[in-house]
Design a protein around this motif. Sequence first.
Motif, PDB file in Angstrom:
ATOM      1  N   CYS A 126     -24.688 -14.397 -62.279  1.00  0.00           N
ATOM      2  CA  CYS A 126     -25.135 -13.469 -63.314  1.00  0.00           C
ATOM      3  C   CYS A 126     -25.256 -12.091 -62.681  1.00  0.00           C
ATOM      4  CB  CYS A 126     -26.480 -13.910 -63.896  1.00  0.00           C
ATOM      5  SG  CYS A 126     -26.443 -15.497 -64.752  1.00  0.00           S
TER       6      CYS A 126
ATOM      7  N   TYR B  16     -25.947  -7.816 -62.804  1.00  0.00           N
ATOM      8  CA  TYR B  16     -26.774  -6.802 -63.449  1.00  0.00           C
ATOM      9  C   TYR B  16     -26.510  -5.463 -62.762  1.00  0.00           C
ATOM     10  CZ  TYR B  16     -29.334 -11.104 -64.616  1.00  0.00           C
ATOM     11  OH  TYR B  16     -29.677 -12.375 -65.021  1.00  0.00           O
TER      12      TYR B  16
ATOM     13  N   GLU C 109     -26.221  -9.427 -58.104  1.00  0.00           N
ATOM     14  CA  GLU C 109     -25.532 -10.662 -58.487  1.00  0.00           C
ATOM     15  C   GLU C 109     -26.432 -11.835 -58.122  1.00  0.00           C
ATOM     16  OE1 GLU C 109     -21.121 -12.756 -58.110  1.00  0.00           O
ATOM     17  OE2 GLU C 109     -21.486 -10.720 -57.367  1.00  0.00           O
TER      18      GLU C 109
ATOM     19  N   GLY D 250     -27.562 -20.802 -63.239  1.00  0.00           N
ATOM     20  CA  GLY D 250     -27.676 -19.506 -63.899  1.00  0.00           C
ATOM     21  C   GLY D 250     -29.053 -19.200 -64.426  1.00  0.00           C
TER      22      GLY D 250
ATOM     23  N   ASP E 105     -33.358 -14.187 -62.501  1.00  0.00           N
ATOM     24  CA  ASP E 105     -32.822 -14.006 -63.855  1.00  0.00           C
ATOM     25  C   ASP E 105     -33.952 -13.957 -64.878  1.00  0.00           C
ATOM     26  OD1 ASP E 105     -29.881 -14.174 -63.272  1.00  0.00           O
ATOM     27  OD2 ASP E 105     -30.464 -16.144 -62.552  1.00  0.00           O
TER      28      ASP E 105
ATOM     29  N   PRO F  60     -27.679  -9.204 -68.443  1.00  0.00           N
ATOM     30  CA  PRO F  60     -26.478  -9.296 -67.608  1.00  0.00           C
ATOM     31  C   PRO F  60     -25.348  -8.424 -68.148  1.00  0.00           C
ATOM     32  CG  PRO F  60     -27.336 -11.484 -68.131  1.00  0.00           C
ATOM     33  CD  PRO F  60     -28.055 -10.507 -69.021  1.00  0.00           C
TER      34      PRO F  60
ATOM     35  N   SER G 112     -20.931  -7.851 -67.865  1.00  0.00           N
ATOM     36  CA  SER G 112     -19.657  -8.416 -67.431  1.00  0.00           C
ATOM     37  C   SER G 112     -18.991  -7.388 -66.527  1.00  0.00           C
ATOM     38  CB  SER G 112     -18.770  -8.727 -68.642  1.00  0.00           C
ATOM     39  OG  SER G 112     -17.502  -9.175 -68.224  1.00  0.00           O
TER      40      SER G 112
END
Length: 265
Positions: free
Chosen positions: A32, A34, A201, A207, A212, A222, A224
Amino acid sequence: MTDADVLLAGVAAAARPVGLADVPELMSRVDCKYLVTGTTMARLAGELGDRFSVLRIGGRRQFRYTSTYFDTPDLLTFRQHRQGRRRRFKLRTRTYLDGGGRWLELKLSGARGSTDKHRIPYDGVPAHILTQEARDFVHNTLVGELRLTPPAGLGPVLSTDYRRVTLIDRAGAARLTCDTGLLCHDGHRRVPARRDLVLLESKSADGRALVDRVLRGMGVRPVSVSKYCIGMAAMRELPGSNRWRPVVRRYLEPQGEISCLSQVA
């Protein structure tokens, strides 16, 4: 403006150190990502407190990396990533400039958004060269894992340099990599990232790592993002690269683009 690289050095200096042998490898994992400001990173470090340790190797807590990505002349792997293909891969060499050697890494897109990484030692080989052993490794892995026929014509198309601090969750098999100072280059152009941003990351089995949950509680969602894809989108006019434009505009410095040819001239 907060210099994220300096801030990360401070975060790393304050954390309890851990050796490489105690870091979970997580070759199969969920990632994930950010993109946060230095201010948010400082707040995150405060929230995590002493629940995370920092990777230390040879007295260092912040490490320099360089990666060279390989693709076909028509950029097959870029297009597959852009299209969200279920079976896709990414091929690169990764060099640990502060004493960790060089590896050839093949990252496969797995089920339910997981990432499977396969790698072989690559010391003594130029980062932009694929040896016959490397090609055999790529062939055997793609056929065996994804039942994909390896494409012809794989060659180097992009390199990225950056610095990384790795934080380790002391309560479980999870870690957080914190990257600053990103520079994308291909021999003709160079595009740096903004100095006040950190690319995080979170790597864990499912996940749903502690970090997180903490980030979600802080209102951070998050993104992409792929260093390879945003680098290619920033430096080339490629069809379908609009999906990365918001991240490119936020993360990279288009005004900092430099022609290497003009520098030489």
